[in-house]
Write a protein that holds these residues in place. Structure first.
Motif, PDB file in Angstrom:
ATOM      1  N   SER A  36       0.800  -1.227   0.000  1.00  0.00           N
ATOM      2  CA  SER A  36       0.000   0.000   0.000  1.00  0.00           C
ATOM      3  C   SER A  36       0.828   1.271   0.000  1.00  0.00           C
ATOM      4  O   SER A  36       0.312   2.349  -0.317  1.00  0.00           O
ATOM      5  N   ASN A  37       2.103   1.177   0.348  1.00  0.00           N
ATOM      6  CA  ASN A  37       2.975   2.357   0.354  1.00  0.00           C
ATOM      7  C   ASN A  37       4.002   2.332  -0.765  1.00  0.00           C
ATOM      8  O   ASN A  37       5.032   3.007  -0.691  1.00  0.00           O
ATOM      9  N   ALA A  38       3.690   1.571  -1.825  1.00  0.00           N
ATOM     10  CA  ALA A  38       4.623   1.447  -2.948  1.00  0.00           C
ATOM     11  C   ALA A  38       4.894   2.782  -3.628  1.00  0.00           C
ATOM     12  O   ALA A  38       5.951   2.973  -4.234  1.00  0.00           O
ATOM     13  N   THR A  39       3.960   3.715  -3.518  1.00  0.00           N
ATOM     14  CA  THR A  39       4.182   5.034  -4.127  1.00  0.00           C
ATOM     15  C   THR A  39       5.406   5.715  -3.511  1.00  0.00           C
ATOM     16  O   THR A  39       6.166   6.398  -4.195  1.00  0.00           O
ATOM     17  N   PHE A  40       5.619   5.497  -2.211  1.00  0.00           N
ATOM     18  CA  PHE A  40       6.784   6.084  -1.547  1.00  0.00           C
ATOM     19  C   PHE A  40       8.054   5.302  -1.868  1.00  0.00           C
ATOM     20  O   PHE A  40       9.137   5.886  -1.966  1.00  0.00           O
ATOM     21  N   GLY A  41       7.914   3.987  -2.033  1.00  0.00           N
ATOM     22  CA  GLY A  41       9.058   3.198  -2.469  1.00  0.00           C
ATOM     23  C   GLY A  41       9.536   3.639  -3.837  1.00  0.00           C
ATOM     24  O   GLY A  41      10.740   3.696  -4.105  1.00  0.00           O
ATOM     25  N   ALA A  42       8.572   3.981  -4.698  1.00  0.00           N
ATOM     26  CA  ALA A  42       8.925   4.478  -6.032  1.00  0.00           C
ATOM     27  C   ALA A  42       9.648   5.812  -5.935  1.00  0.00           C
ATOM     28  O   ALA A  42      10.610   6.067  -6.674  1.00  0.00           O
ATOM     29  N   GLN A  43       9.203   6.674  -5.017  1.00  0.00           N
ATOM     30  CA  GLN A  43       9.884   7.953  -4.822  1.00  0.00           C
ATOM     31  C   GLN A  43      11.334   7.727  -4.389  1.00  0.00           C
ATOM     32  O   GLN A  43      12.260   8.354  -4.920  1.00  0.00           O
ATOM     33  N   MET A  44      11.532   6.843  -3.430  1.00  0.00           N
ATOM     34  CA  MET A  44      12.883   6.563  -2.950  1.00  0.00           C
ATOM     35  C   MET A  44      13.750   5.974  -4.053  1.00  0.00           C
ATOM     36  O   MET A  44      14.923   6.341  -4.198  1.00  0.00           O
ATOM     37  N   LYS A  45      13.185   5.068  -4.828  1.00  0.00           N
ATOM     38  CA  LYS A  45      13.904   4.432  -5.925  1.00  0.00           C
ATOM     39  C   LYS A  45      14.373   5.474  -6.941  1.00  0.00           C
ATOM     40  O   LYS A  45      15.536   5.467  -7.374  1.00  0.00           O
ATOM     41  N   GLU A  46      13.471   6.365  -7.311  1.00  0.00           N
ATOM     42  CA  GLU A  46      13.821   7.399  -8.283  1.00  0.00           C
ATOM     43  C   GLU A  46      14.939   8.293  -7.758  1.00  0.00           C
ATOM     44  O   GLU A  46      15.881   8.635  -8.489  1.00  0.00           O
ATOM     45  N   GLY A  47      14.843   8.667  -6.487  1.00  0.00           N
ATOM     46  CA  GLY A  47      15.868   9.521  -5.906  1.00  0.00           C
ATOM     47  C   GLY A  47      17.225   8.857  -5.826  1.00  0.00           C
ATOM     48  O   GLY A  47      18.249   9.443  -6.197  1.00  0.00           O
ATOM     49  N   ALA A  48      17.245   7.615  -5.350  1.00  0.00           N
ATOM     50  CA  ALA A  48      18.513   6.896  -5.194  1.00  0.00           C
ATOM     51  C   ALA A  48      19.173   6.625  -6.534  1.00  0.00           C
ATOM     52  O   ALA A  48      20.386   6.792  -6.694  1.00  0.00           O
ATOM     53  N   GLU A  49      18.371   6.192  -7.514  1.00  0.00           N
ATOM     54  CA  GLU A  49      18.944   5.878  -8.831  1.00  0.00           C
ATOM     55  C   GLU A  49      19.536   7.114  -9.489  1.00  0.00           C
ATOM     56  O   GLU A  49      20.616   7.047 -10.085  1.00  0.00           O
ATOM     57  N   GLN A  50      18.849   8.248  -9.370  1.00  0.00           N
ATOM     58  CA  GLN A  50      19.376   9.466  -9.989  1.00  0.00           C
ATOM     59  C   GLN A  50      20.647   9.925  -9.293  1.00  0.00           C
ATOM     60  O   GLN A  50      21.614  10.370  -9.937  1.00  0.00           O
ATOM     61  N   ALA A  51      20.673   9.809  -7.970  1.00  0.00           N
ATOM     62  CA  ALA A  51      21.874  10.200  -7.225  1.00  0.00           C
ATOM     63  C   ALA A  51      23.067   9.344  -7.633  1.00  0.00           C
ATOM     64  O   ALA A  51      24.165   9.865  -7.856  1.00  0.00           O
ATOM     65  N   VAL A  52      22.857   8.038  -7.741  1.00  0.00           N
ATOM     66  CA  VAL A  52      23.944   7.139  -8.135  1.00  0.00           C
ATOM     67  C   VAL A  52      24.424   7.464  -9.548  1.00  0.00           C
ATOM     68  O   VAL A  52      25.631   7.515  -9.820  1.00  0.00           O
ATOM     69  N   ALA A  53      23.473   7.708 -10.450  1.00  0.00           N
ATOM     70  CA  ALA A  53      23.843   8.043 -11.829  1.00  0.00           C
ATOM     71  C   ALA A  53      24.669   9.326 -11.877  1.00  0.00           C
ATOM     72  O   ALA A  53      25.682   9.404 -12.595  1.00  0.00           O
ATOM     73  N   ASP A  54      24.257  10.329 -11.113  1.00  0.00           N
ATOM     74  CA  ASP A  54      24.970  11.611 -11.117  1.00  0.00           C
ATOM     75  C   ASP A  54      26.357  11.471 -10.492  1.00  0.00           C
ATOM     76  O   ASP A  54      27.338  12.033 -10.996  1.00  0.00           O
ATOM     77  N   ILE A  55      26.444  10.736  -9.385  1.00  0.00           N
ATOM     78  CA  ILE A  55      27.740  10.552  -8.723  1.00  0.00           C
ATOM     79  C   ILE A  55      28.696   9.759  -9.610  1.00  0.00           C
ATOM     80  O   ILE A  55      29.871  10.122  -9.769  1.00  0.00           O
ATOM     81  N   ASN A  56      28.195   8.699 -10.224  1.00  0.00           N
ATOM     82  CA  ASN A  56      29.048   7.896 -11.114  1.00  0.00           C
ATOM     83  C   ASN A  56      29.513   8.690 -12.330  1.00  0.00           C
ATOM     84  O   ASN A  56      30.641   8.533 -12.801  1.00  0.00           O
ATOM     85  N   ALA A  57      28.640   9.556 -12.831  1.00  0.00           N
ATOM     86  CA  ALA A  57      28.992  10.376 -13.988  1.00  0.00           C
ATOM     87  C   ALA A  57      30.111  11.357 -13.667  1.00  0.00           C
ATOM     88  O   ALA A  57      30.811  11.826 -14.569  1.00  0.00           O
TER      89      ALA A  57
END
Length: 366
Positions: A36-57
């Motif tokens: 029922s709280n998957a919407t927040f899991g999606a928010q966290m996923k989007e944030g973490a993935e973008q941060a990793v992509a930016d840091i790796n870049a």
């Protein structure tokens, strides 16, 4: 494409970018990707993935690329413990998570035993850090801080009205409701009704009947967006003229999808809009280019990874204890949320809860 690894009913999703094995650092994001709280899991996923992509870049951390694994705890305490053990066994040095306090608290004990640093973007129950170890941090505020803002506001603006305090018996929901009640009572206003409800139900007509019988005009709800939306919708459909007030779990468009027009005027506490902070401008544009609205905890998840990476770089190591010591002794750490410093418990030193109101399908600061 790698297949997800299924263990004990939980899911770990490797989303690593190709890089030599000797030049990788294992980190993770853990939250409710299902349930029922998957919407927040999606928010966290989007944030973490973008941060990793930016840091790796920009060269990674200490010259090594980050490899992100995502764990699904479904906001279930037992599943969170299972995920925590899996992540520790995988060798992660840092976890961006969890979301629900009822998951973060038991998972933190596993991370403490296994020597893993944890920064939650969203778990607000005071016990997470009050009873935590060297490894527990959060980039959000606490329920005793959020509850003070809510309780004092209700007491000042709804004098003489019949107030109901509702909660879902979770670490987050009951904790926030109780803190709000405490500060509201301290400010001189007593509630008419204090009651728990069962999360996950679809029909709250019996509860609404109790609210009507008590002539409730204001509901303070400690809990999540799904039940909050259903309760206020059903209350107004039964003719109640009631104002719903809640906490940071309502910072998702999913709330309005449940309520429609019956959500009009709903109020909630959350930090000042992170999307409007100057430090987030460039990252917000990155999300918008992907047609992603970085609402709720997207930027908090991004900041957790960002701050950990900054501290590891400064410490010259990803050793969790040394990075944790750096997080507390160093700073302020620059992030998309602005500069952040931590106290001895791992809490942010300057929380900034404000009130928002839902109007015509979106929320804005009051």
């Amino acid at each position: 494409m790698m297949k997800p690894l299924l263990l004990a009913g939980t899911v770990l999703l490797p989303c690593a970018l190709a890089a030599p094995a000797m030049a990788q650092i294992q980190i993770a994001s853990a939250g409710p990707l299902t349930g029922s709280n998957a919407t927040f899991g999606a928010q966290m996923k989007e944030g973490a993935e973008q941060a990793v992509a930016d840091i790796n870049a920009h060269g990674g951390v200490l010259g090594k690329q980050l490899v992100l694994t995502e764990g699904d705890d479904a906001c279930d305490p037992k599943q969170a413990v299972s995920i925590a053990n899996q992540l520790a066994d995988k060798g992660v040095v840092f976890v961006d998570g969890h979301f629900c306090s009822s998951s973060s608290i038991p998972a933190s004990k596993v991370y403490l035993e296994q020597g893993v640093l944890q920064i939650s973007p969203a778990s607000t129950n005071p016990a997470f850090t009050d009873n935590g170890g060297w490894n527990t941090f959060r980039v959000c505020g606490r329920d005793d801080q959020q509850g003070q803002v809510a309780g004092e506001y209700i007491a000042a603006h709804f004098k003489g009205q019949h107030i109901a305090i509702l909660h879902d018996n979770t670490a987050y929901g009951k904790g926030l409701a109780d803190e709000t009640k405490k500060f509201m009572n301290k400010a001189g206003l007593e509630e008419t009704l204090y009651s728990a409800y069962v999360p996950g139900e679809r029909d709250y007509s019996a509860l609404v009947s109790r609210l009507k019988a008590a002539d409730i005009t204001v509901i303070y709800l400690g809990g999540y967006q799904t039940e909050a939306g259903l309760i206020v919708r059903q209350a107004k459909e039964q003719g109640m003229k009631v104002t719903l007030i809640s906490g940071d779990a309502l910072v998702t468009s999913e709330f309005w999808q449940i309520t429609g027009a019956t959500g009009e005027g709903t109020m909630m506490t959350f930090a000042s809009d992170p999307r409007k902070r100057p430090a987030a401008a460039a990252v917000v544009k990155e999300f918008e280019a992907k047609n992603i609205d970085p609402e709720g905890y997207v930027l908090y998840s991004y900041a957790a990874v960002q701050i950990w990476a900054e501290a590891a770089q400064k410490a010259g190591t990803v050793d969790p204890k040394k990075v944790a010591a750096e997080l507390k002794s160093g700073g302020p750490w620059e992030s998309v949320l602005g500069p952040i410093s931590f106290d001895a418990k791992g809490d942010v030193t300057k929380p900034d809860y404000v009130f928002y109101i839902w109007h015509d399908g979106s929320y804005h600061e009051m």
